[in-house]
Each structure stands twice: as C-alpha cells, then as structure tokens.
Design a protein around this motif. Structure first.
Motif, PDB file in Angstrom:
ATOM      1  N   SER A  36       0.843  -1.185   0.000  1.00 10.46           N
ATOM      2  CA  SER A  36       0.000   0.000   0.000  1.00 10.46           C
ATOM      3  C   SER A  36       0.876   1.231   0.000  1.00 10.46           C
ATOM      4  O   SER A  36       1.825   1.328   0.765  1.00 10.46           O
ATOM      5  N   ASP A  37       0.595   2.179  -0.909  1.00 10.76           N
ATOM      6  CA  ASP A  37       1.452   3.358  -0.991  1.00 10.76           C
ATOM      7  C   ASP A  37       1.018   4.373   0.056  1.00 10.76           C
ATOM      8  O   ASP A  37       0.059   5.091  -0.109  1.00 10.76           O
ATOM      9  N   LEU A  38       1.802   4.458   1.115  1.00 12.46           N
ATOM     10  CA  LEU A  38       1.447   5.267   2.269  1.00 12.46           C
ATOM     11  C   LEU A  38       2.307   6.522   2.335  1.00 12.46           C
ATOM     12  O   LEU A  38       2.874   6.849   3.372  1.00 12.46           O
ATOM     13  N   THR A  39       2.406   7.238   1.232  1.00  9.41           N
ATOM     14  CA  THR A  39       3.349   8.346   1.199  1.00  9.41           C
ATOM     15  C   THR A  39       2.694   9.695   1.035  1.00  9.41           C
ATOM     16  O   THR A  39       3.368  10.686   0.820  1.00  9.41           O
ATOM     17  N   ASP A  40       1.373   9.789   1.084  1.00 12.51           N
ATOM     18  CA  ASP A  40       0.732  11.097   0.982  1.00 12.51           C
ATOM     19  C   ASP A  40       1.109  11.948   2.186  1.00 12.51           C
ATOM     20  O   ASP A  40       1.016  11.520   3.333  1.00 12.51           O
ATOM     21  N   SER A  41       1.510  13.191   1.906  1.00  9.10           N
ATOM     22  CA  SER A  41       1.842  14.083   3.009  1.00  9.10           C
ATOM     23  C   SER A  41       0.598  14.659   3.654  1.00  9.10           C
ATOM     24  O   SER A  41       0.588  15.001   4.823  1.00  9.10           O
ATOM     25  N   ASN A  70      10.353   4.045  -1.055  1.00  3.02           N
ATOM     26  CA  ASN A  70       9.190   4.863  -1.363  1.00  3.02           C
ATOM     27  C   ASN A  70       8.053   3.963  -1.832  1.00  3.02           C
ATOM     28  O   ASN A  70       8.207   3.199  -2.788  1.00  3.02           O
ATOM     29  N   ALA A  71       6.919   4.047  -1.177  1.00  2.60           N
ATOM     30  CA  ALA A  71       5.827   3.115  -1.437  1.00  2.60           C
ATOM     31  C   ALA A  71       5.207   3.319  -2.817  1.00  2.60           C
ATOM     32  O   ALA A  71       4.777   2.352  -3.453  1.00  2.60           O
ATOM     33  N   VAL A  72       5.134   4.567  -3.276  1.00  2.75           N
ATOM     34  CA  VAL A  72       4.575   4.824  -4.606  1.00  2.75           C
ATOM     35  C   VAL A  72       5.472   4.217  -5.675  1.00  2.75           C
ATOM     36  O   VAL A  72       4.997   3.569  -6.617  1.00  2.75           O
ATOM     37  N   THR A 125       7.874  10.375   6.008  1.00  2.59           N
ATOM     38  CA  THR A 125       8.684   9.270   5.524  1.00  2.59           C
ATOM     39  C   THR A 125      10.131   9.495   5.911  1.00  2.59           C
ATOM     40  O   THR A 125      10.564  10.610   6.179  1.00  2.59           O
ATOM     41  N   ASP A 126      10.905   8.434   5.945  1.00  3.01           N
ATOM     42  CA  ASP A 126      12.322   8.489   6.263  1.00  3.01           C
ATOM     43  C   ASP A 126      13.080   8.684   4.958  1.00  3.01           C
ATOM     44  O   ASP A 126      13.306   7.735   4.215  1.00  3.01           O
ATOM     45  N   GLU A 155      14.736   5.927   2.290  1.00  5.97           N
ATOM     46  CA  GLU A 155      14.271   5.869   0.903  1.00  5.97           C
ATOM     47  C   GLU A 155      15.450   5.946  -0.066  1.00  5.97           C
ATOM     48  O   GLU A 155      15.488   5.232  -1.072  1.00  5.97           O
ATOM     49  N   ARG A 156      16.415   6.815   0.236  1.00  8.58           N
ATOM     50  CA  ARG A 156      17.598   6.916  -0.627  1.00  8.58           C
ATOM     51  C   ARG A 156      18.401   5.620  -0.596  1.00  8.58           C
ATOM     52  O   ARG A 156      18.921   5.168  -1.624  1.00  8.58           O
ATOM     53  N   THR A 157      18.488   5.014   0.573  1.00  7.93           N
ATOM     54  CA  THR A 157      19.195   3.733   0.680  1.00  7.93           C
ATOM     55  C   THR A 157      18.508   2.660  -0.160  1.00  7.93           C
ATOM     56  O   THR A 157      19.163   1.862  -0.839  1.00  7.93           O
ATOM     57  N   MET A 158      17.189   2.676  -0.145  1.00  2.00           N
ATOM     58  CA  MET A 158      16.447   1.689  -0.923  1.00  2.00           C
ATOM     59  C   MET A 158      16.538   1.951  -2.429  1.00  2.00           C
ATOM     60  O   MET A 158      16.421   1.029  -3.228  1.00  2.00           O
ATOM     61  N   LEU A 159      16.763   3.199  -2.807  1.00  6.23           N
ATOM     62  CA  LEU A 159      17.014   3.473  -4.227  1.00  6.23           C
ATOM     63  C   LEU A 159      18.299   2.784  -4.680  1.00  6.23           C
ATOM     64  O   LEU A 159      18.368   2.232  -5.786  1.00  6.23           O
ATOM     65  N   VAL A 160      19.310   2.809  -3.816  1.00  3.45           N
ATOM     66  CA  VAL A 160      20.550   2.097  -4.115  1.00  3.45           C
ATOM     67  C   VAL A 160      20.273   0.593  -4.210  1.00  3.45           C
ATOM     68  O   VAL A 160      20.806  -0.109  -5.078  1.00  3.45           O
ATOM     69  N   TYR A 161      19.437   0.109  -3.309  1.00  2.00           N
ATOM     70  CA  TYR A 161      19.057  -1.309  -3.320  1.00  2.00           C
ATOM     71  C   TYR A 161      18.371  -1.681  -4.633  1.00  2.00           C
ATOM     72  O   TYR A 161      18.711  -2.689  -5.275  1.00  2.00           O
ATOM     73  N   PHE A 162      17.410  -0.859  -5.067  1.00  2.00           N
ATOM     74  CA  PHE A 162      16.721  -1.134  -6.334  1.00  2.00           C
ATOM     75  C   PHE A 162      17.697  -1.087  -7.500  1.00  2.00           C
ATOM     76  O   PHE A 162      17.597  -1.880  -8.454  1.00  2.00           O
TER      77      PHE A 162
END
Length: 416
Positions: free
Chosen positions: A2-7, A196-198, A270-271, A275-282
């Motif tokens: 579920s994309d839970l990133t709405d501010s 990032n969930a989205v 959001t953290d 999120e930046r770390t997970m971009l590296v992961y992707f």
C-alpha cells in the motif's frame, strides 16, 4: 503493498470517494489474473475476427473508451467496473505492443525503451499537475485519467519487457515465471525496508504484466514445450472464473475499499534517508538482473540443428496420409482450413493477416494437443514440427514469402 506516502492526511470524505481499491493481497491476485485473461482474450478475438492486429486494436480502443467512460462517471470504487477496465486495458496495451513488434517490425528493445520513456513523461506531468502519484489520491477526474493512462502504458511496457526477456534468453514458460516473480519479491522486500511506497507500487505493477502472461503460457503450452498442456481456451476459462469469484467476494465483503479494515494509522512522514538507501538497493537489483539476462542470453538456448533436422525428417518418412490417420477428421479439416487461410494471406501479401492466421493455427494446435498426441505420438510430432516451421517463417523479423509458402506447402501436404 500500500502506498502510504501522501503528506496530506486522508479524510473520511476523501476515502469514501476513492475510485480505486485498497492495495491488499486481493489487488495483486486479481491484477495477475486479469493480465493472463487479457492476453488470452486479445489472441482469441484477433484470431476469431481475422481482421488483423490493427483493426483488433482499434476495436478494443473503442471498447476501452466506453468502459472508461462508465468507470469515470461512477462516484466511487465499484469492483466489477474497475476490474473490467483493467482487463480491457490489459488487452489494449498488449495489442499496441504486438502491432509495433509483429506488424511494424519494431525491435522489442526499442518498444520497451519508448514505452518506458512515455511512462516517465506520464508520471512527470501527473506529479507536476497534482503533486502526488499516490493511488490513495484518486478522487478527481484528472487524477483518475492520469492513473488509467499510466496503467495502459505499464501494460504495453510490461508486454514488451516480458517478450524481450524471453527472446534473448530462450527460457521456457515455467522458467520465465521465476524472473518477474523474484523481482516482485525484491520490490516487496525493498518496500518493507523503507523504499518509497509509490515507487514500489508502480514497479510491482509493471512486473505483474510479464508474470501473468508467462503464467498463462506455462498453463497453456503443451508439455512438449515444457508447459502444463492445459490449452489456451481452458486456461482462459479457469482464470476468468477465478476473477469472477474474487470480484464477487470483494463486492460482498468490501475488503478492498479504501478506509475499510485498516487497523494501523497511516504515517504522515517518511524516512528520506532510508528511501535513498532503498534506491541504491533497487539499482543493485537492476544491475543484478541485467547481469543475469546477459549471462542467459550468452547460453545456447536454440534447439540443436540435429534435433530439428531429425524432427523434420519424421514427416518425410511417413506415407501420404499416415500423419493424420489416427486423428478425428473434423480436427484435421479445421487445421486444413486454417492452413489454407494462412497460405492465401501470404500469397496476397497480407503479412498481418498471415500472422493472425498463424496465431490461430498455433492456438488450435496447442488446444488439440492433449487429445491428438495420445492417439498417435509420431503423427503428432511430425505435424508439430511442420507447424513450428510455419510459425518461424511467418514470424521472422524479415519475412520471406518463398520460405513461408514452402513451409505451408509442406504442412498442407502432411494434412492430406
């Protein structure tokens, strides 16, 4: 997922007006089922009408506009209409890719790149205008239009990416299921770890397209091609029944209505570091995938020449009529009719119609395999070899009419 990133927090009123389902396990189950059925329906209609890919795509574009009109006019999420729209989008997106590949000769790598660029533009314009890409924000007509346009492009992109992967690796239908399934698991892991969930949602959404299509091929293709031998028709029926049963369940229980059955509050922040770390992961997953595909493409995956030649000689060693002697006459008559239609299209220079007829030949033959092969395995193998030769000639990126005619003549003679 579920994309839970709405501010901005979601109010009860906004949730009540949501036009899309909550992202639960049911969402992904029905999405994969719709993908499989969508491709099967596209093939069936294309073969039944016999008007070519372009005309079939035009027909489904009209159907898509009609279904989307109904969906957009609704005031809230209605499972039956929503998932019907997804099925039609699946069919239409698949046809658009097939037109580029089969009718226009556009390489799959080029199609994939173009659709990826188009999707990036859609997301960019959507975000600039609406400041969010979250599916929890689909509460206005412009946002819903962006949402459906993005889904259409993801189907086309997923089709091109899946077909391109198969073309360079030569994997069978069962093996081909593993890559998109593994990548989806990797996306879910990334989401759980703070991605990032989205972004995770849309990555998974794209990957379900090749997963569903490969799963359908695995069920439908004959056992001799490492499939389960269920056949395209029965596969479509089974998956369609599964969709209907699931949609009826969701309609009754409303388990996928946004705002229902939510036991934990949504986070409002959001953290960014995570999120930046997970971009590296992707990115690492993408590099690993590219490495796997490069390795697979370098492996020998074409049928050995000696094997092909041996299979081809099977039919020439049979006496006239021997290949079909044990088969029901009505099945042989239907195959002859399809071969005649294909040959007529080749003679008239209508390559689109020839490809449509060839697809009809392939599907009919695959559906008949569970019945015919047990009657006479040698005869079935002889015909199967000739049908493969026809399909190869007609689907060549540079079709040669003389080669197409020769393979069709050879097959026609075997059916006499």
């Amino acid at each position: 997922m579920s994309d839970l990133t709405d501010s901005e927090p979601l109010t009860v009123h906004r949730r009540a007006l949501s036009k899309v389902p909550e992202i639960t396990v049911w969402f992904w189950v029905v999405k994969i089922l719709c993908t499989t059925v969508g491709e099967s329906v596209a093939d069936w209609v294309n073969m039944t009408l016999g008007v070519g890919l372009t005309a079939t795509a035009g027909l489904f574009t009209v159907i898509l506009v009609a279904v989307l009109t109904v969906q957009i006019r609704l005031a809230k999420y209605v499972p039956a209409v929503y998932w019907l729209t997804v099925v039609v989008l699946s069919v239409t997106g698949t046809l658009y890719t097939d037109i580029l590949t089969d009718s226009r000769g556009v390489p799959l790598a080029v199609s994939m790149s173009v659709f990826a660029a188009v999707l990036a533009v859609v997301f960019g314009v959507w975000f600039v205008r609406e400041r969010t890409l979250s599916i929890h924000s689909i509460v206005t007509v412009p946002r819903e239009l962006f949402y459906w346009l993005a889904i259409l492009v993801t189907f086309a992109l997923g089709t091109a990416a899946g077909d391109w992967t198969l073309s360079i690796t030569g994997w069978g239908p069962g093996t081909s299921v593993l890559l998109p399934a593994g990548l989806i698991v990797a996306v879910v892991v990334g989401w759980r770890l703070g991605a990032n969930a989205v972004l995770a949602f849309w990555l998974a959404y794209i990957l379900t397209r090749p997963l569903g299509a490969n799963l359908g091929d695995w069920f439908a293709q004959p056992r001799t091609e490492h499939g389960l031998g269920v056949g395209t028709f029965l596969t479509s029926v089974v998956f369609l029944i599964a969709i209907l049963a699931t949609v009826l369940y969701l309609t009754k229980t409303k388990r996928d209505v946004i705002g229902n059955h939510r036991v934990e509050p949504e986070p409002v922040a959001t953290d960014a570091r995570r999120e930046r770390t997970m971009l590296v992961y992707f990115a690492a997953v993408a590099v690993a995938t590219a490495g796997l595909l490069s390795w697979a493409s370098a492996q020998p995956h074409a049928a050995p020449t000696s094997e092909a030649e041996s299979s081809a000689s099977d039919i020439t060693d049979l006496a006239p009529g021997e290949a079909i002697a044990q088969f029901p006459p009505e099945r042989v008559t239907e195959l002859r009719s399809i071969v005649d239609d294909t040959a007529m299209a080749v003679r008239s220079g209508q390559q689109d119609e020839a490809k449509t007829a060839a697809k009809n030949l392939e599907s009919t033959w695959d559906d008949d395999q569970p019945t015919l092969q047990p009657l006479d395995d040698a005869g079935w193998t002889a015909l199967d070899t000739r049908i493969d030769a026809v399909l190869t000639a007609i689907r060549s990126s540079t079709p040669d009419p003389s080669a197409e005619t020769a393979s069709l003549t050879d097959l026609a003679a075997a059916l006499q």
